[in-house]
Design an enzyme around this catalytic site. Sequence first.
Site, mmCIF file in Angstrom:
data_model
loop_
_atom_site.group_PDB
_atom_site.id
_atom_site.type_symbol
_atom_site.label_atom_id
_atom_site.label_comp_id
_atom_site.label_asym_id
_atom_site.label_seq_id
_atom_site.Cartn_x
_atom_site.Cartn_y
_atom_site.Cartn_z
ATOM 1 N N LYS A 158 1.871 -0.993 -8.053
ATOM 2 C CA LYS A 158 4.179 -1.501 -8.421
ATOM 3 C C LYS A 158 5.408 -1.936 -7.174
ATOM 4 O O LYS A 158 6.089 -2.547 -8.029
ATOM 5 C CB LYS A 158 4.644 0.313 -8.413
ATOM 6 C CG LYS A 158 6.141 0.147 -8.926
ATOM 7 C CD LYS A 158 6.002 0.529 -10.590
ATOM 8 C CE LYS A 158 7.361 0.526 -11.052
ATOM 9 N NZ LYS A 158 7.282 0.450 -11.739
ATOM 10 N N ASN A 180 0.742 -0.863 6.184
ATOM 11 C CA ASN A 180 1.441 -1.616 4.664
ATOM 12 C C ASN A 180 2.216 -2.599 5.186
ATOM 13 O O ASN A 180 2.867 -2.222 5.730
ATOM 14 C CB ASN A 180 1.808 -0.060 3.946
ATOM 15 C CG ASN A 180 2.559 -1.203 2.913
ATOM 16 O OD1 ASN A 180 2.195 -2.293 2.387
ATOM 17 N ND2 ASN A 180 3.960 -1.243 2.379
ATOM 18 N N GLY A 181 1.548 -3.975 4.564
ATOM 19 C CA GLY A 181 2.452 -5.388 5.074
ATOM 20 C C GLY A 181 1.695 -5.843 5.360
ATOM 21 O O GLY A 181 0.393 -6.502 5.385
ATOM 22 N N GLU A 186 8.950 -10.833 -21.329
ATOM 23 C CA GLU A 186 8.783 -9.497 -21.010
ATOM 24 C C GLU A 186 7.821 -9.105 -22.052
ATOM 25 O O GLU A 186 7.040 -8.353 -21.523
ATOM 26 C CB GLU A 186 10.508 -8.670 -21.304
ATOM 27 C CG GLU A 186 9.885 -7.205 -20.730
ATOM 28 C CD GLU A 186 9.120 -6.930 -19.379
ATOM 29 O OE1 GLU A 186 9.223 -7.746 -18.332
ATOM 30 O OE2 GLU A 186 8.623 -5.949 -18.922
ATOM 31 N N LYS A 222 4.200 -7.570 -20.904
ATOM 32 C CA LYS A 222 3.865 -6.043 -21.076
ATOM 33 C C LYS A 222 2.334 -6.066 -21.785
ATOM 34 O O LYS A 222 1.475 -5.540 -21.042
ATOM 35 C CB LYS A 222 4.393 -5.191 -22.332
ATOM 36 C CG LYS A 222 5.690 -4.579 -21.581
ATOM 37 C CD LYS A 222 5.813 -4.085 -20.199
ATOM 38 C CE LYS A 222 5.664 -4.263 -19.064
ATOM 39 N NZ LYS A 222 6.747 -4.519 -17.852
ATOM 40 N N TRP A 281 -3.876 -2.028 -1.538
ATOM 41 C CA TRP A 281 -4.192 -3.118 -2.273
ATOM 42 C C TRP A 281 -4.358 -3.742 -1.448
ATOM 43 O O TRP A 281 -3.338 -4.550 -0.297
ATOM 44 C CB TRP A 281 -2.410 -3.177 -2.930
ATOM 45 C CG TRP A 281 -2.162 -4.474 -4.082
ATOM 46 C CD1 TRP A 281 -2.591 -4.185 -5.368
ATOM 47 C CD2 TRP A 281 -1.475 -5.744 -3.920
ATOM 48 N NE1 TRP A 281 -2.479 -5.132 -5.940
ATOM 49 C CE2 TRP A 281 -2.113 -6.111 -5.062
ATOM 50 C CE3 TRP A 281 -0.836 -6.438 -3.054
ATOM 51 C CZ2 TRP A 281 -1.397 -7.766 -5.009
ATOM 52 C CZ3 TRP A 281 -0.758 -7.636 -2.915
ATOM 53 C CH2 TRP A 281 -1.103 -8.158 -4.262
ATOM 54 N N GLU A 301 -0.136 -7.530 -18.757
ATOM 55 C CA GLU A 301 -0.568 -6.623 -17.922
ATOM 56 C C GLU A 301 -1.458 -5.550 -18.215
ATOM 57 O O GLU A 301 -2.669 -5.099 -17.089
ATOM 58 C CB GLU A 301 0.701 -5.912 -17.387
ATOM 59 C CG GLU A 301 1.017 -6.944 -16.411
ATOM 60 C CD GLU A 301 2.977 -6.024 -15.826
ATOM 61 O OE1 GLU A 301 3.593 -5.647 -17.185
ATOM 62 O OE2 GLU A 301 3.012 -5.736 -14.836
ATOM 63 N N CYS A 322 0.709 -1.347 0.213
ATOM 64 C CA CYS A 322 0.055 -0.031 -0.137
ATOM 65 C C CYS A 322 1.050 1.492 0.181
ATOM 66 O O CYS A 322 1.815 1.144 0.370
ATOM 67 C CB CYS A 322 -0.929 -0.114 1.196
ATOM 68 S SG CYS A 322 -1.803 -1.203 1.711
ATOM 69 N N ARG A 327 1.133 2.289 -5.697
ATOM 70 C CA ARG A 327 1.895 1.262 -5.109
ATOM 71 C C ARG A 327 0.214 0.865 -4.452
ATOM 72 O O ARG A 327 0.230 -0.879 -4.069
ATOM 73 C CB ARG A 327 1.802 1.843 -4.010
ATOM 74 C CG ARG A 327 3.391 2.438 -4.283
ATOM 75 C CD ARG A 327 3.598 3.191 -2.667
ATOM 76 N NE ARG A 327 3.921 1.422 -1.615
ATOM 77 C CZ ARG A 327 5.727 1.643 -1.854
ATOM 78 N NH1 ARG A 327 6.086 1.873 -2.608
ATOM 79 N NH2 ARG A 327 5.483 0.528 -0.672
ATOM 80 N N HIS A 356 7.434 -27.664 -29.306
ATOM 81 C CA HIS A 356 7.545 -28.895 -28.503
ATOM 82 C C HIS A 356 5.602 -29.023 -27.672
ATOM 83 O O HIS A 356 5.459 -29.220 -26.527
ATOM 84 C CB HIS A 356 8.100 -29.200 -27.315
ATOM 85 C CG HIS A 356 9.591 -29.104 -28.487
ATOM 86 N ND1 HIS A 356 9.828 -30.261 -28.712
ATOM 87 C CD2 HIS A 356 10.558 -28.204 -28.955
ATOM 88 C CE1 HIS A 356 11.255 -30.403 -29.375
ATOM 89 N NE2 HIS A 356 11.685 -29.093 -29.061
#
Length: 605
Positions: free
Chosen positions: A600, A108-109, A478, A482, A82, A485, A2, A28, A501
């Site tokens: 983030k 936060n945590g 990557e 992207k 979050w 996301e 958060c 965040r 395969h």
Amino acid sequence: MCGIIGCVGRPDETLGVLIHGLSKLEYRGYDSAGVALAGTEGTVGIESTVDIEKRAGKLENLRGALDGVSMPGSVGIGHTRWSTHGPPTDRNAHPHPDCEGNVAVLHNGIIENFQEIRDELVADGHDFRSDTDTEVVPHLIEEALQDGANPEEAFREAVSRIEGSYAIAAVFADTEAVFCARQDSPLVLGLDADAYYLASDVPAFRDYTDRVVYMDDGEFARLDPEGWAVTDASGEPVEKEPHVVEWDAEETGKSGYDHYMMKEIHEQPRTLRECLRGRVDELGDQVQLEEFAGLAPPSSVQFVACGTSYHAALYGAQLFREAGVPAQAFLASEYRTSPPPIGNNLVIGVTQSGETADTLSALREASRRGASTLAVTNVIGSSAARECDHALYIRAGPEIGVAASKTFASQLAALNVLALATTRSADSRAAIGALRDLPSDVQAVLDESASESVAREYIDADAYFFIGRGYQYPVALEGALKMKEITYKHAEGFAAGELKHGPLALVTERTPVIAIAVGDGDAAGKTVGNIKEVEARNAPVIAVTDGRSGVERYADHVLPVPESHPRTAAVTASVQLQLLAYHSAAQLDRSIDKPRNLAKSVTVE
Ligand code: F6R
């Protein structure tokens, strides 16, 4: 993960400062937001002598709720969430009060022992109004106050009961101070002439001050109009050195772009130059890393990282292997579950934020088992930078868009310098020259990319597949990350040779395959072979290429990159893929800077 902000010493503007800070921290977490003001009598919100207002959803909802409302407190705290415990609702939003509304706490945590504390407090008659782990803290504080403790003692006592990770802050009715503490979650203080701030990250108060103090695990701080003080768990004063942050507030604005992500993609020539400044010489024939002048060449290397940074780690491991140093990349979240033999490894944590819980815990595990550790990070003073034996800064500046872009490019550049500086690589001259030219190569891609029209052409695709070999394999992973996301569309990255395969079964005329083939070496040649397999199944092919492998012949579209070394072409190719994902998401009208369900900085394991 958060976002937290606190403010003392701006009596007429506290609410505005908190909301501004939250707007800078929304990256965040953004499933609810709230503020609490104190130091004067409460006027609005739930029945409380500390004013609290909080709303589910984005910060806009809180702003709406506060429209026309006066919250005159002279000190305050704010939170953007979050969720980890309890769904994102108004009542689960932070801050949380005690039974009487004399205290407000945000966090936060994760509080690991919250259930046993909650059971105990409920048995003692405390009235809980949320599903969160955090809510035990205001009630613990309430108990301590009832036992005669003053606010600072009560805060300290409550924090000493909780186990887990926290950046936690509290305000009290009729007390002109904010109290905070940190354990395994970031917390930084901002110092101005007559005002003090606390936050999860510097952008929250960077518009007001550039002087900061990074708090360490186990530390407590008290901010009041007279000043600030940091103490350890037993209450002893801790001497802290203020730092001056080097980037300015403008760097956290959008500078005319529609989204931070697009701004950050376009910053890459400058941020790469910054990353390489003083590390690659003008002639392009030497690299140096002053900070590692005394570091013995590693005999073997293990990388630990998550997400985009893991893709950079895969790339980094290849750089070291090519220089003859055994190297492997591990997902940080798996590293502790099945720890590999540590041997003489240098363990490198790649982490933009320096605060990712999985990466920190893998690094701690490595350190506990005797490894030397190195953080490749963007954030000076971050936990990874402080806890590792060595830190290499990628110097990308603040990245606000949740999806990493410029920091990935700078991670790759910094890893090149690290591998070249710490090993004796045979092919170093060409690689160093290519690094020197990298910022202008990236500029050329930005100036000419056709990604917007390619994105439009395939906007209705069922799925996107990305393939590459060697250095282009992590780039394919990557590119897919992207795309998924920020567009919310299905996208997968594969080593090009793996396609046949299994995944080839998914390939149809509605699944564009984006193939990265650069140079004229074996990797590019074999990738061309894989593209023919795709083409035979009628899938559209988009080639990201410098034109040397002849792949264009089989491609429906080409996203060109300048001719360079395969290592640096990985960076220019990834810029093309960032643009492709961005334009696809923009055409789908997605929330590009704050994709759903993501945050983030991921400070929970
Ligand atoms: C994706 C993204 C994430 C992060 C991951 C690790 O765009 O940003 O996958 O790369 O959460 O974060 P850091 O690098 O801060 O450790």
